[in-house]
Motif scaffolding. Structure first.
Motif, PDB file in Angstrom:
ATOM      1  N   TYR A 159      36.869  30.451  52.846  1.00  0.00           N
ATOM      2  CA  TYR A 159      36.040  29.619  51.667  1.00  0.00           C
ATOM      3  C   TYR A 159      37.068  28.785  50.370  1.00  0.00           C
ATOM      4  CZ  TYR A 159      33.168  29.755  47.420  1.00  0.00           C
ATOM      5  OH  TYR A 159      32.427  28.970  45.716  1.00  0.00           O
ATOM      6  N   HIS A 160      37.198  28.125  50.177  1.00  0.00           N
ATOM      7  CA  HIS A 160      36.975  26.798  49.200  1.00  0.00           C
ATOM      8  C   HIS A 160      37.254  26.891  47.911  1.00  0.00           C
ATOM      9  CE1 HIS A 160      39.712  27.068  52.704  1.00  0.00           C
ATOM     10  NE2 HIS A 160      39.046  25.961  53.176  1.00  0.00           N
ATOM     11  N   GLY A 161      35.708  27.734  47.532  1.00  0.00           N
ATOM     12  CA  GLY A 161      34.994  27.207  46.477  1.00  0.00           C
ATOM     13  C   GLY A 161      35.634  28.084  45.053  1.00  0.00           C
ATOM     14  N   LEU A 162      34.405  28.368  43.946  1.00  0.00           N
ATOM     15  CA  LEU A 162      35.207  28.736  42.582  1.00  0.00           C
ATOM     16  C   LEU A 162      34.596  30.320  43.348  1.00  0.00           C
ATOM     17  CD1 LEU A 162      34.255  26.839  39.444  1.00  0.00           C
ATOM     18  CD2 LEU A 162      36.239  27.733  40.696  1.00  0.00           C
ATOM     19  N   VAL A 163      34.978  31.189  42.994  1.00  0.00           N
ATOM     20  CA  VAL A 163      35.017  32.728  43.066  1.00  0.00           C
ATOM     21  C   VAL A 163      34.882  33.593  41.704  1.00  0.00           C
ATOM     22  CG1 VAL A 163      35.973  34.905  44.003  1.00  0.00           C
ATOM     23  CG2 VAL A 163      36.366  33.143  45.665  1.00  0.00           C
ATOM     24  N   SER A 164      33.488  33.346  41.027  1.00  0.00           N
ATOM     25  CA  SER A 164      32.993  33.146  40.050  1.00  0.00           C
ATOM     26  C   SER A 164      32.854  35.146  39.210  1.00  0.00           C
ATOM     27  CB  SER A 164      32.584  32.630  39.295  1.00  0.00           C
ATOM     28  OG  SER A 164      32.290  31.234  39.018  1.00  0.00           O
ATOM     29  N   VAL A 165      33.699  35.687  38.148  1.00  0.00           N
ATOM     30  CA  VAL A 165      33.812  36.986  38.449  1.00  0.00           C
ATOM     31  C   VAL A 165      31.753  36.477  37.112  1.00  0.00           C
ATOM     32  CG1 VAL A 165      33.661  38.943  36.104  1.00  0.00           C
ATOM     33  CG2 VAL A 165      35.682  37.252  36.984  1.00  0.00           C
ATOM     34  N   GLU A 166      31.008  38.043  37.720  1.00  0.00           N
ATOM     35  CA  GLU A 166      29.547  38.325  37.618  1.00  0.00           C
ATOM     36  C   GLU A 166      29.671  39.419  36.888  1.00  0.00           C
ATOM     37  OE1 GLU A 166      27.473  36.109  37.320  1.00  0.00           O
ATOM     38  OE2 GLU A 166      25.276  36.321  37.597  1.00  0.00           O
ATOM     39  N   LEU A 167      29.805  39.271  35.061  1.00  0.00           N
ATOM     40  CA  LEU A 167      29.583  40.604  34.327  1.00  0.00           C
ATOM     41  C   LEU A 167      28.255  40.385  33.312  1.00  0.00           C
ATOM     42  CD1 LEU A 167      32.923  41.764  34.579  1.00  0.00           C
ATOM     43  CD2 LEU A 167      30.980  42.466  35.827  1.00  0.00           C
ATOM     44  N   PRO A 168      26.985  39.760  33.253  1.00  0.00           N
ATOM     45  CA  PRO A 168      26.558  39.674  32.431  1.00  0.00           C
ATOM     46  C   PRO A 168      26.298  40.467  30.949  1.00  0.00           C
ATOM     47  CG  PRO A 168      25.323  40.226  34.238  1.00  0.00           C
ATOM     48  CD  PRO A 168      26.417  40.272  34.575  1.00  0.00           C
ATOM     49  N   ARG A 169      26.512  41.808  31.759  1.00  0.00           N
ATOM     50  CA  ARG A 169      26.143  42.323  30.317  1.00  0.00           C
ATOM     51  C   ARG A 169      27.049  43.478  30.069  1.00  0.00           C
ATOM     52  NH1 ARG A 169      21.149  46.374  32.871  1.00  0.00           N
ATOM     53  NH2 ARG A 169      20.000  44.213  33.728  1.00  0.00           N
ATOM     54  N   MET A 181      42.846  30.587  46.895  1.00  0.00           N
ATOM     55  CA  MET A 181      41.922  31.206  45.679  1.00  0.00           C
ATOM     56  C   MET A 181      41.821  31.263  44.150  1.00  0.00           C
ATOM     57  SD  MET A 181      39.813  34.108  46.646  1.00  0.00           S
ATOM     58  CE  MET A 181      40.491  34.481  48.464  1.00  0.00           C
ATOM     59  N   ARG A 182      40.706  30.416  43.566  1.00  0.00           N
ATOM     60  CA  ARG A 182      40.455  29.927  42.624  1.00  0.00           C
ATOM     61  C   ARG A 182      39.260  30.460  41.852  1.00  0.00           C
ATOM     62  NH1 ARG A 182      37.939  24.805  42.020  1.00  0.00           N
ATOM     63  NH2 ARG A 182      36.781  24.760  44.140  1.00  0.00           N
ATOM     64  N   PHE A 183      39.990  31.210  41.076  1.00  0.00           N
ATOM     65  CA  PHE A 183      38.772  32.300  40.276  1.00  0.00           C
ATOM     66  C   PHE A 183      38.499  31.563  38.612  1.00  0.00           C
ATOM     67  CE2 PHE A 183      41.782  35.572  42.275  1.00  0.00           C
ATOM     68  CZ  PHE A 183      40.885  35.764  42.946  1.00  0.00           C
ATOM     69  N   GLY A 184      36.712  31.760  38.737  1.00  0.00           N
ATOM     70  CA  GLY A 184      36.132  31.336  37.499  1.00  0.00           C
ATOM     71  C   GLY A 184      35.084  32.450  36.700  1.00  0.00           C
ATOM     72  N   TYR A 185      35.361  32.304  35.543  1.00  0.00           N
ATOM     73  CA  TYR A 185      34.612  33.471  34.838  1.00  0.00           C
ATOM     74  C   TYR A 185      32.703  32.880  34.311  1.00  0.00           C
ATOM     75  CZ  TYR A 185      34.106  37.584  32.182  1.00  0.00           C
ATOM     76  OH  TYR A 185      33.469  39.019  31.291  1.00  0.00           O
ATOM     77  N   GLY A 186      31.293  33.598  34.736  1.00  0.00           N
ATOM     78  CA  GLY A 186      30.083  33.260  34.462  1.00  0.00           C
ATOM     79  C   GLY A 186      29.926  33.184  32.906  1.00  0.00           C
ATOM     80  N   THR A 187      29.773  32.926  32.052  1.00  0.00           N
ATOM     81  CA  THR A 187      29.168  32.245  30.865  1.00  0.00           C
ATOM     82  C   THR A 187      28.499  33.344  30.059  1.00  0.00           C
ATOM     83  OG1 THR A 187      28.262  30.127  31.417  1.00  0.00           O
ATOM     84  CG2 THR A 187      30.146  29.539  30.798  1.00  0.00           C
ATOM     85  N   ASN A 188      27.523  33.651  31.734  1.00  0.00           N
ATOM     86  CA  ASN A 188      27.104  34.121  30.803  1.00  0.00           C
ATOM     87  C   ASN A 188      27.560  35.957  30.582  1.00  0.00           C
ATOM     88  OD1 ASN A 188      27.446  35.473  33.364  1.00  0.00           O
ATOM     89  ND2 ASN A 188      25.290  35.554  34.325  1.00  0.00           N
ATOM     90  N   GLY A 189      28.649  35.960  30.905  1.00  0.00           N
ATOM     91  CA  GLY A 189      29.212  37.146  29.932  1.00  0.00           C
ATOM     92  C   GLY A 189      30.025  36.912  29.074  1.00  0.00           C
ATOM     93  N   PHE A 190      29.787  35.422  28.546  1.00  0.00           N
ATOM     94  CA  PHE A 190      30.071  35.600  27.332  1.00  0.00           C
ATOM     95  C   PHE A 190      29.266  34.554  26.480  1.00  0.00           C
ATOM     96  CE2 PHE A 190      33.806  35.067  29.461  1.00  0.00           C
ATOM     97  CZ  PHE A 190      35.196  35.211  28.249  1.00  0.00           C
ATOM     98  N   THR A 191      27.987  35.759  26.164  1.00  0.00           N
ATOM     99  CA  THR A 191      26.753  34.581  25.491  1.00  0.00           C
ATOM    100  C   THR A 191      27.444  35.120  23.643  1.00  0.00           C
ATOM    101  OG1 THR A 191      25.782  37.201  25.829  1.00  0.00           O
ATOM    102  CG2 THR A 191      25.182  35.479  27.212  1.00  0.00           C
TER     103      THR A 191
END
Length: 274
Positions: free
Chosen positions: A237-247, A1-11
């Motif tokens: 699934y073998h891709g990124l699982v990215s946290v989506e917290l844009p606010r 499991m590969r975790f990512g983070y959305g840059t829309n949560g780092f604006t």
């Protein structure tokens, strides 16, 4: 499991600083939204800036997917406008073409996009615009992930399947699955949603959510039981699982740290249950 983070949560962070925090916390990648202050695809000298981002990602050993949900990049007055549903979607199409080029230059695992809000009679307009991007991405050897988005013309997995069929099932056209959206509106359980689209899954966004409410919540604040979901992802699934917290940019480092701890614990629990 590969975790990512959305840059829309780092604006509120410069892009290089967001990469640094995300990498230092232990994430494996980023979901990079091309936006006004994060590798603006309409800014000067895009090729040079993209090369700098590629070097930074490589140095920090971060994988990347490209997201195209910038709010006011194309129109300073209207959020997300224009979309593929508009009478003149050319700005959206150009944004997506540039996103594909950036994705190719960064070696992105996928470039993700969505339909926009529109009446059912605009379906053929969506098919036409999407086909243009599918063909352009194929020429650039880029995989696309199309995201069902609550309230948009492609609202759920069934709508995605219809679009996939109408495009004649292109090889480079997969699905971006937002785990929260599954809880929000799909009839299947969240884990079963993962399994239902496993053959087409190219990008995953993850967040908590409640039934019937399209609001991206921190983990534990919604209704999702995550261990079965992560078990389904681990198996399919073998891709990124990215946290989506844009606010949540106001507390990005803290929330990113808490999110990774939660997901790692949930993944461990999934293994224990198995």
């Amino acid at each position: 499991m590969r975790f990512g983070y959305g840059t829309n949560g780092f604006t509120n962070h410069r892009l290089s600083e967001a990469f640094a925090v995300i990498a230092d916390l232990g994430y494996d990648g980023v979901a990079l939204t091309l936006d006004t202050n994060h590798l603006d695809p309409f800014g000067h000298d895009l090729a040079r800036r993209t090369a700098e981002v590629a070097a930074e990602l490589s140095r920090r050993n971060l994988a990347v997917v490209i997201e195209t949900g910038a709010r006011y990049l194309l129109d300073p007055w209207r959020k997300h406008s224009p979309t593929l549903m508009d009478d003149d979607p050319e700005k959206r199409l150009e944004y997506l073409r540039r996103a594909v080029r950036v994705g190719a230059d960064l070696g992105a695992e996928a470039v993700s996009f969505w339909a926009g809000i529109g009446a059912p009679e605009r379906w053929e307009r969506l098919v036409d615009g999407t086909r243009q991007i599918v063909d352009f991405a194929a020429a650039n050897q880029v995989t696309l992930g199309f995201e069902p988005e609550p309230g948009m013309l492609v609202n759920d997995i069934a709508d995605w399947r219809r679009l996939y069929d109408d495009l004649q099932k292109p090889a480079n056209f997969g699905i971006t699955l937002d785990i929260g959206h599954c809880r929000c509106l799909e009839d299947l359980s969240v884990a079963n949603c993962v399994m239902a689209v496993a053959d087409h899954l190219v990008n995953v966004q993850i967040d908590d959510m409640r039934r019937g409410v399209h609001e991206h919540l921190e983990f534990g604040a919604g209704e999702i039981d995550f261990p079965p979901v992560l078990a389904a992802l681990e198996a399919n699934y073998h891709g990124l699982v990215s946290v989506e917290l844009p606010r949540h940019s106001h507390a990005a480092p803290t929330i990113a740290a808490q999110s990774l701890d939660f997901l790692r614990n949930a993944a461990k629990e999934a293994g224990d249950r198995g």
